[in-house]
Design a protein around this motif. Structure first.
Motif, PDB file in Angstrom:
ATOM      1  N   PRO A 160     -56.129  42.891 -49.268  1.00  0.00           N
ATOM      2  CA  PRO A 160     -55.651  41.810 -50.147  1.00  0.00           C
ATOM      3  C   PRO A 160     -54.672  40.883 -49.422  1.00  0.00           C
ATOM      4  CG  PRO A 160     -54.597  43.880 -50.722  1.00  0.00           C
ATOM      5  CD  PRO A 160     -55.617  44.189 -49.668  1.00  0.00           C
ATOM      6  N   GLU A 161     -54.712  39.617 -49.806  1.00  0.00           N
ATOM      7  CA  GLU A 161     -53.768  38.635 -49.275  1.00  0.00           C
ATOM      8  C   GLU A 161     -52.405  38.860 -49.914  1.00  0.00           C
ATOM      9  OE1 GLU A 161     -52.913  33.814 -49.505  1.00  0.00           O
ATOM     10  OE2 GLU A 161     -54.746  34.615 -50.343  1.00  0.00           O
ATOM     11  N   VAL A 162     -51.398  39.018 -49.079  1.00  0.00           N
ATOM     12  CA  VAL A 162     -50.012  39.074 -49.526  1.00  0.00           C
ATOM     13  C   VAL A 162     -49.221  38.320 -48.462  1.00  0.00           C
ATOM     14  CG1 VAL A 162     -48.023  40.502 -50.143  1.00  0.00           C
ATOM     15  CG2 VAL A 162     -50.334  41.348 -50.586  1.00  0.00           C
ATOM     16  N   ILE A 163     -48.840  37.072 -48.772  1.00  0.00           N
ATOM     17  CA  ILE A 163     -48.044  36.288 -47.832  1.00  0.00           C
ATOM     18  C   ILE A 163     -46.834  35.728 -48.566  1.00  0.00           C
ATOM     19  CG2 ILE A 163     -49.950  35.731 -46.270  1.00  0.00           C
ATOM     20  CD1 ILE A 163     -50.156  33.002 -47.608  1.00  0.00           C
ATOM     21  N   SER A 164     -45.723  35.598 -47.846  1.00  0.00           N
ATOM     22  CA  SER A 164     -44.502  35.143 -48.511  1.00  0.00           C
ATOM     23  C   SER A 164     -43.922  33.917 -47.831  1.00  0.00           C
ATOM     24  CB  SER A 164     -43.456  36.256 -48.544  1.00  0.00           C
ATOM     25  OG  SER A 164     -42.933  36.493 -47.255  1.00  0.00           O
ATOM     26  N   LEU A 165     -43.243  33.119 -48.641  1.00  0.00           N
ATOM     27  CA  LEU A 165     -42.519  31.943 -48.183  1.00  0.00           C
ATOM     28  C   LEU A 165     -41.097  32.044 -48.718  1.00  0.00           C
ATOM     29  CD1 LEU A 165     -45.202  29.297 -49.191  1.00  0.00           C
ATOM     30  CD2 LEU A 165     -44.721  30.068 -46.882  1.00  0.00           C
ATOM     31  N   PRO A 166     -40.107  31.664 -47.913  1.00  0.00           N
ATOM     32  CA  PRO A 166     -38.727  31.754 -48.404  1.00  0.00           C
ATOM     33  C   PRO A 166     -38.420  30.667 -49.427  1.00  0.00           C
ATOM     34  CG  PRO A 166     -38.774  30.742 -46.237  1.00  0.00           C
ATOM     35  CD  PRO A 166     -40.181  31.181 -46.541  1.00  0.00           C
ATOM     36  N   ILE A 167     -37.591  30.991 -50.380  1.00  0.00           N
ATOM     37  CA  ILE A 167     -37.041  29.997 -51.298  1.00  0.00           C
ATOM     38  C   ILE A 167     -35.704  29.591 -50.689  1.00  0.00           C
ATOM     39  CG2 ILE A 167     -36.138  29.549 -53.608  1.00  0.00           C
ATOM     40  CD1 ILE A 167     -38.106  31.666 -54.669  1.00  0.00           C
ATOM     41  N   THR A 168     -35.588  28.336 -50.291  1.00  0.00           N
ATOM     42  CA  THR A 168     -34.380  27.888 -49.595  1.00  0.00           C
ATOM     43  C   THR A 168     -33.331  27.314 -50.533  1.00  0.00           C
ATOM     44  OG1 THR A 168     -35.370  25.722 -49.167  1.00  0.00           O
ATOM     45  CG2 THR A 168     -35.662  27.424 -47.475  1.00  0.00           C
ATOM     46  N   GLY A 169     -33.671  27.089 -51.774  1.00  0.00           N
ATOM     47  CA  GLY A 169     -32.721  26.571 -52.748  1.00  0.00           C
ATOM     48  C   GLY A 169     -33.429  26.282 -54.047  1.00  0.00           C
ATOM     49  N   GLY A 170     -32.670  25.772 -55.022  1.00  0.00           N
ATOM     50  CA  GLY A 170     -33.276  25.441 -56.301  1.00  0.00           C
ATOM     51  C   GLY A 170     -32.278  25.484 -57.435  1.00  0.00           C
ATOM     52  N   ASN A 171     -32.776  25.544 -58.635  1.00  0.00           N
ATOM     53  CA  ASN A 171     -31.970  25.603 -59.848  1.00  0.00           C
ATOM     54  C   ASN A 171     -31.187  26.915 -59.865  1.00  0.00           C
ATOM     55  OD1 ASN A 171     -31.015  25.899 -62.469  1.00  0.00           O
ATOM     56  ND2 ASN A 171     -32.920  25.281 -63.443  1.00  0.00           N
ATOM     57  N   LEU A 172     -29.875  26.838 -59.839  1.00  0.00           N
ATOM     58  CA  LEU A 172     -29.017  28.019 -59.766  1.00  0.00           C
ATOM     59  C   LEU A 172     -29.331  29.022 -60.866  1.00  0.00           C
ATOM     60  CD1 LEU A 172     -26.651  29.611 -58.591  1.00  0.00           C
ATOM     61  CD2 LEU A 172     -25.128  28.237 -60.018  1.00  0.00           C
ATOM     62  N   GLN A 173     -29.502  28.554 -62.104  1.00  0.00           N
ATOM     63  CA  GLN A 173     -29.777  29.472 -63.214  1.00  0.00           C
ATOM     64  C   GLN A 173     -31.114  30.203 -63.009  1.00  0.00           C
ATOM     65  OE1 GLN A 173     -28.846  26.226 -63.777  1.00  0.00           O
ATOM     66  NE2 GLN A 173     -26.755  26.574 -64.472  1.00  0.00           N
ATOM     67  N   TYR A 174     -32.111  29.516 -62.464  1.00  0.00           N
ATOM     68  CA  TYR A 174     -33.415  30.153 -62.219  1.00  0.00           C
ATOM     69  C   TYR A 174     -33.289  31.199 -61.114  1.00  0.00           C
ATOM     70  CZ  TYR A 174     -38.417  30.786 -61.730  1.00  0.00           C
ATOM     71  OH  TYR A 174     -39.673  31.324 -61.696  1.00  0.00           O
ATOM     72  N   LEU A 175     -32.567  30.862 -60.052  1.00  0.00           N
ATOM     73  CA  LEU A 175     -32.383  31.804 -58.952  1.00  0.00           C
ATOM     74  C   LEU A 175     -31.592  33.033 -59.396  1.00  0.00           C
ATOM     75  CD1 LEU A 175     -31.674  29.198 -56.141  1.00  0.00           C
ATOM     76  CD2 LEU A 175     -33.823  30.398 -56.611  1.00  0.00           C
ATOM     77  N   GLU A 176     -30.622  32.833 -60.266  1.00  0.00           N
ATOM     78  CA  GLU A 176     -29.883  33.966 -60.837  1.00  0.00           C
ATOM     79  C   GLU A 176     -30.808  34.812 -61.704  1.00  0.00           C
ATOM     80  OE1 GLU A 176     -26.744  31.832 -62.802  1.00  0.00           O
ATOM     81  OE2 GLU A 176     -25.395  32.000 -61.068  1.00  0.00           O
ATOM     82  N   TRP A 177     -31.696  34.143 -62.448  1.00  0.00           N
ATOM     83  CA  TRP A 177     -32.648  34.854 -63.306  1.00  0.00           C
ATOM     84  C   TRP A 177     -33.586  35.718 -62.466  1.00  0.00           C
ATOM     85  CZ3 TRP A 177     -38.049  34.018 -63.786  1.00  0.00           C
ATOM     86  CH2 TRP A 177     -38.643  34.753 -64.812  1.00  0.00           C
TER      87      TRP A 177
END
Length: 184
Positions: A160-177
């Motif tokens: 199966p395909e399993v590849i990841s990309l980093p999240i470098t930033g975004g909505n603080l509340q979403y990242l906390e969630w």
């Protein structure tokens, strides 16, 4: 020629795939490359693209009071390094079953299921083409190994395909969630 091009662009197939292409572009270029400050104050690949002025217009015209509170991942004490993981599945039912098991096990905060993906690849010496669905999984970087093992144990593909990309930033509340919705 123009009439023919217009009919191709307006076809259902093209319209269905454009959101996926847009999501891939945002993930590939990084959210930080698309914000107004980044586009106006630094050079880079996003500025050289022909659609960069569209982002400046759409995101750069917001007043300060309407901007989302965003954060770069390395600057936060309330978030953890997070990633987006792509997994393809053969059909809707398999995708739903896998997505639900991932969220139930708290291996991810959210799984989006995107239909209408056409994959072309070489497998065992032959070119293959299959209709698939794409799972876009938001999780902690520290859970990648456990997530990969879960997918391998619960997926019908041999590899199966399993590849990841980093999240470098975004909505603080979403990242906390993401942090609060996944296991440590």
């Amino acid at each position: 020629m123009a009439l023919r091009l217009a009919s191709v662009v307006s076809s259902t197939v093209i319209r269905r795939r454009l959101p996926l292409v847009g999501a891939f572009c945002v993930l590939s270029f990084g959210l930080s490359n698309l914000c107004a400050v980044s586009l106006s104050s630094r050079t880079g690949c996003a500025q050289s693209l022909p659609f960069a002025p569209l982002f400046r217009t759409k995101f750069g015209s917001q007043s300060e009071s309407k901007k989302f509170h965003t954060i770069r991942m390395e600057a936060s004490k309330t978030t953890v390094p997070s990633i987006v993981v792509y997994v393809t599945v053969p059909n809707k039912e398999a995708g739903k079953k896998l997505a639900e098991s991932i969220v139930k096990e708290r291996l991810a905060a959210c799984v989006n299921q995107i239909p209408g993906v056409e994959s072309v690849y070489e497998w065992k010496g032959e070119i293959q083409s299959d209709s698939e669905e794409l799972l876009i999984i938001k999780t902690r970087e520290s859970l990648l190994e456990a997530l990969t093992e879960h997918v391998k144990a619960n997926h019908e593909y041999e590899v199966p395909e399993v590849i990841s990309l980093p999240i470098t930033g975004g909505n603080l509340q979403y990242l906390e969630w993401i942090k609060n919705s996944t296991r440590d």
